[in-house]
Design a protein around this motif. Sequence first.
Motif, PDB file in Angstrom:
ATOM      1  N   ALA A  18       0.839  -1.190   0.000  1.00  0.00           N
ATOM      2  CA  ALA A  18       0.000   0.000   0.000  1.00  0.00           C
ATOM      3  C   ALA A  18       0.875   1.242   0.000  1.00  0.00           C
ATOM      4  O   ALA A  18       1.970   1.244   0.546  1.00  0.00           O
ATOM      5  CB  ALA A  18      -0.890   0.002   1.247  1.00  0.00           C
ATOM      6  N   MET A  19       0.400   2.281  -0.627  1.00  0.00           N
ATOM      7  CA  MET A  19       1.131   3.537  -0.656  1.00  0.00           C
ATOM      8  C   MET A  19       0.793   4.317   0.607  1.00  0.00           C
ATOM      9  O   MET A  19      -0.363   4.623   0.842  1.00  0.00           O
ATOM     10  CB  MET A  19       0.730   4.355  -1.892  1.00  0.00           C
ATOM     11  N   ALA A  20       1.775   4.584   1.404  1.00  0.00           N
ATOM     12  CA  ALA A  20       1.571   5.349   2.634  1.00  0.00           C
ATOM     13  C   ALA A  20       2.129   6.748   2.436  1.00  0.00           C
ATOM     14  O   ALA A  20       3.045   6.956   1.647  1.00  0.00           O
ATOM     15  CB  ALA A  20       2.270   4.658   3.799  1.00  0.00           C
ATOM     16  N   ALA A  21       1.580   7.697   3.163  1.00  0.00           N
ATOM     17  CA  ALA A  21       2.108   9.058   3.142  1.00  0.00           C
ATOM     18  C   ALA A  21       3.375   9.098   3.992  1.00  0.00           C
ATOM     19  O   ALA A  21       3.507   8.373   4.976  1.00  0.00           O
ATOM     20  CB  ALA A  21       1.076  10.032   3.700  1.00  0.00           C
ATOM     21  N   SER A  22       4.303   9.937   3.609  1.00  0.00           N
ATOM     22  CA  SER A  22       5.567  10.087   4.326  1.00  0.00           C
ATOM     23  C   SER A  22       5.618  11.496   4.912  1.00  0.00           C
ATOM     24  O   SER A  22       5.461  12.474   4.185  1.00  0.00           O
ATOM     25  CB  SER A  22       6.717   9.865   3.339  1.00  0.00           C
ATOM     26  N   ILE A  23       5.823  11.597   6.227  1.00  0.00           N
ATOM     27  CA  ILE A  23       5.888  12.905   6.885  1.00  0.00           C
ATOM     28  C   ILE A  23       7.258  13.072   7.517  1.00  0.00           C
ATOM     29  O   ILE A  23       7.719  12.214   8.263  1.00  0.00           O
ATOM     30  CB  ILE A  23       4.785  13.046   7.952  1.00  0.00           C
ATOM     31  N   THR A  24       7.921  14.192   7.206  1.00  0.00           N
ATOM     32  CA  THR A  24       9.251  14.489   7.734  1.00  0.00           C
ATOM     33  C   THR A  24       9.198  15.758   8.566  1.00  0.00           C
ATOM     34  O   THR A  24       8.635  16.769   8.140  1.00  0.00           O
ATOM     35  CB  THR A  24      10.271  14.685   6.579  1.00  0.00           C
ATOM     36  N   ASN A  25       9.796  15.713   9.761  1.00  0.00           N
ATOM     37  CA  ASN A  25       9.866  16.869  10.644  1.00  0.00           C
ATOM     38  C   ASN A  25      11.174  17.612  10.385  1.00  0.00           C
ATOM     39  O   ASN A  25      12.243  17.138  10.732  1.00  0.00           O
ATOM     40  CB  ASN A  25       9.786  16.432  12.108  1.00  0.00           C
ATOM     41  N   LYS A  26      11.076  18.788   9.777  1.00  0.00           N
ATOM     42  CA  LYS A  26      12.262  19.598   9.484  1.00  0.00           C
ATOM     43  C   LYS A  26      12.508  20.650  10.567  1.00  0.00           C
ATOM     44  O   LYS A  26      13.426  21.445  10.451  1.00  0.00           O
ATOM     45  CB  LYS A  26      12.102  20.276   8.123  1.00  0.00           C
ATOM     46  N   ASP A  27      11.681  20.645  11.623  1.00  0.00           N
ATOM     47  CA  ASP A  27      11.843  21.583  12.735  1.00  0.00           C
ATOM     48  C   ASP A  27      12.906  21.092  13.711  1.00  0.00           C
ATOM     49  O   ASP A  27      13.280  19.921  13.708  1.00  0.00           O
ATOM     50  CB  ASP A  27      10.525  21.754  13.497  1.00  0.00           C
ATOM     51  N   ALA A  28      13.352  21.992  14.582  1.00  0.00           N
ATOM     52  CA  ALA A  28      14.336  21.642  15.611  1.00  0.00           C
ATOM     53  C   ALA A  28      13.682  21.014  16.835  1.00  0.00           C
ATOM     54  O   ALA A  28      14.361  20.460  17.685  1.00  0.00           O
ATOM     55  CB  ALA A  28      15.122  22.883  16.017  1.00  0.00           C
ATOM     56  N   ASP A  29      12.349  21.108  16.926  1.00  0.00           N
ATOM     57  CA  ASP A  29      11.604  20.557  18.063  1.00  0.00           C
ATOM     58  C   ASP A  29      10.766  19.366  17.628  1.00  0.00           C
ATOM     59  O   ASP A  29      10.384  19.242  16.463  1.00  0.00           O
ATOM     60  CB  ASP A  29      10.671  21.615  18.656  1.00  0.00           C
ATOM     61  N   THR A  30      10.450  18.498  18.590  1.00  0.00           N
ATOM     62  CA  THR A  30       9.541  17.383  18.330  1.00  0.00           C
ATOM     63  C   THR A  30       8.158  17.940  18.007  1.00  0.00           C
ATOM     64  O   THR A  30       7.686  18.866  18.666  1.00  0.00           O
ATOM     65  CB  THR A  30       9.461  16.458  19.564  1.00  0.00           C
ATOM     66  N   GLN A  31       7.526  17.394  16.985  1.00  0.00           N
ATOM     67  CA  GLN A  31       6.180  17.810  16.591  1.00  0.00           C
ATOM     68  C   GLN A  31       5.216  16.654  16.848  1.00  0.00           C
ATOM     69  O   GLN A  31       5.511  15.498  16.533  1.00  0.00           O
ATOM     70  CB  GLN A  31       6.140  18.180  15.103  1.00  0.00           C
TER      71      GLN A  31
END
Length: 87
Positions: A18-31
């Motif tokens: 299945a195709m899943a969405a990919s999310i990347t955190n580019k911030d310096a803090d945990t989101q």
Amino acid sequence: MKRMIMMLLVSATVSAPAMAASITNKDADTQVLVVVEGGSRVEVALEPGATESICPSGCFVTLPNGDRIALSGGEEVEIEGGAASIK
């Protein structure tokens, strides 16, 4: 022979990932994201620089800044400044 080819095609279709969405955190803090998928609600914490695969069958994601986005799977999302950009 036709039956064998048909069985191979069905087998390939069923076993396709299945195709899943990919999310990347580019911030310096945990989101922390709130993901609602199929009636289930879960919080996902993304460490700085981390990437997570979510929503193989579609979902809604609430971002730290309050924005809510709909994902169908296959998207690449980057979080920066608490806001998302979809690529």
